[in-house]
Structure formats: C-alpha cells, structure tokens
Design an enzyme around this catalytic site. Structure first.
Site, mmCIF file in Angstrom:
data_model
loop_
_atom_site.group_PDB
_atom_site.id
_atom_site.type_symbol
_atom_site.label_atom_id
_atom_site.label_comp_id
_atom_site.label_asym_id
_atom_site.label_seq_id
_atom_site.Cartn_x
_atom_site.Cartn_y
_atom_site.Cartn_z
ATOM 1 N N ASP A 282 38.355 -30.076 47.352
ATOM 2 C CA ASP A 282 38.200 -31.263 48.194
ATOM 3 C C ASP A 282 38.470 -32.478 47.320
ATOM 4 O O ASP A 282 37.653 -32.840 46.474
ATOM 5 C CB ASP A 282 36.804 -31.324 48.791
ATOM 6 N N ARG B 187 38.997 -35.616 48.366
ATOM 7 C CA ARG B 187 38.814 -36.865 49.108
ATOM 8 C C ARG B 187 37.940 -37.861 48.341
ATOM 9 O O ARG B 187 37.110 -37.483 47.523
ATOM 10 C CB ARG B 187 38.204 -36.581 50.478
#
Length: 221
Positions: free
Chosen positions: A148, A150
């Site tokens: 991930d 982000r």
C-alpha cells in the site's frame, strides 16, 4: 512461473505499508456546485506538489464542530468508472455517497492514488500477475512497490479548508484510521463499509483482511 516478491511478510501489514509522508503541499484551486443522484454537493478541487488533482465533495453544514460522516476514497478508474468486479471500490464509492446523501451532511475526499498508489498502468500489470496466481499484496511487491503506497498527508489541508477536524469515517482500513490520527484528525467513529463482495473479488477481499488487517466481517464471506 512467478518469482518470489521483493518483500513478503505473511504476518503483519506494518512492513508492507508506505511510511507517512511529510509533504502536505496542497493548494486549493476552485470550487463549484455538483448535483448528483444523491443530492447536491459543493465540489472543491486541489492540486498537490506533484501536480496530482484531488477532489473534496461537501454536503450540508460541516463546519459546526460536530463529527462529520466522511469517506476518504482513493481513485479506482476500473472500479469507479468501468464497473470492474475485481475489487469493491466502485460499490464503496456509491454506498458512501448514498449514506452522505441520506444524512444530508458529510464529505468525501477523492484522492488520485490509483492502485493503492502505484498508478493505473502498474495496476494493470499487477492484475496480470494476479491472473497468474499472485494475490493483491504479492502482485504489488513483485513490481517493486509497497503493498500500500498511498499517502494521506493531503487530507489535513483539504479538511482544514472546510473547517473539519472530527470524522465518522467510513472505512474498513485500520491504516487509514491511524493516518488520520497522526495528522491530528479525530476519528470519533469507524463506520463499516462492507459492500460489493462477489465471486470475482472474494480472494482479493480475503487477502486484504488476512495480510493487510482490513476489518471485514468473516460471517459475510
């Protein structure tokens, strides 16, 4: 045959996630009215230092200090616009907007972070690896990315723009809750957002629960 990923950790999501970024250089660009199926929103546009455009949809009076129903949604063109069944993103987006519309008050942050931050073309590459048997975590790792990647740092600036600091956050992702806390945003309630499960995304959702710690009800499987 698939090779071993760059990084593989079956035990904890912590080592698979990108560390919080310090860059909060986000500028407000413009705003307008946005009538939708679920009611009228005020749409605010922002741009970050990398030139990526992010959106903030606002319904009702959200600057009164009371907790605001909110969704922080990362762009998923395949799910949001092309109705892909490989994920639950489009279903979550629709459900979140519907809940905000039903309450008549809330916000949705739409962040340009396709494929958990790896971009559209790399997301397609990751899907190709999943077609060969990799799960959603290993596919990103095989490509050399974090599971991930982000960054939620821009959320603070975007929420400050409308005077919001307390959320009832629609999310199944504990990493998102942690990121808000680190930004000084008070999440007073986590609102579960389980929707859109189907035969094409069942393994994907189970992987997010098992390897990334997403808070999904096992009885719904």
């Amino acid at each position: 045959m698939l090779r071993e990923p760059v990084l593989k950790d079956q035990k904890s999501a912590a080592s698979l996630l990108r560390p919080p970024a310090a860059n909060t250089d986000v500028r407000f660009v413009a705003s307008c009215e946005l009538p939708t199926t679920w009611g009228s929103f005020r749409l605010h546009a922002f741009e970050d230092a990398a030139g990526k455009e992010h959106l903030l949809l606002v319904m009702g009076d959200v600057a009164d200090g009371e907790p605001v129903l909110a969704r922080i949604h990362s762009e998923c063109l395949t799910g949001d616009a092309l109705f892909s069944q490989r994920c639950d993103c489009g279903s979550q987006l629709n459900a979140a907007l519907a809940r905000i519309g039903a309450e008549g008050r809330g916000v949705l942050l739409y962040l340009r972070q396709e494929g958990r931050g790896i971009g559209l073309h790399n997301k397609v590459r990751a899907y190709g690896l999943q077609d060969q048997g990799a799960d959603t975590v290993d596919a990103n790792l095989w490509l050399g990315f974090a599971a991930d990647a982000r960054d939620y740092a821009m959320c603070r600036t975007m929420l400050d723009h409308i005077g919001v600091r307390r959320l009832r956050l629609m999310s199944n992702n504990p990493a998102k809750l942690k990121a808000m806390s680190e930004l000084g945003i008070d999440v007073v309630e986590r609102v579960s957002l389980e929707t859109g499960r189907n035969p094409h995304n069942a393994v994907y959702l189970d992987t997010k629960a098992k390897r990334m710690g997403h808070l999904l009800d096992p009885t719904s499987r």
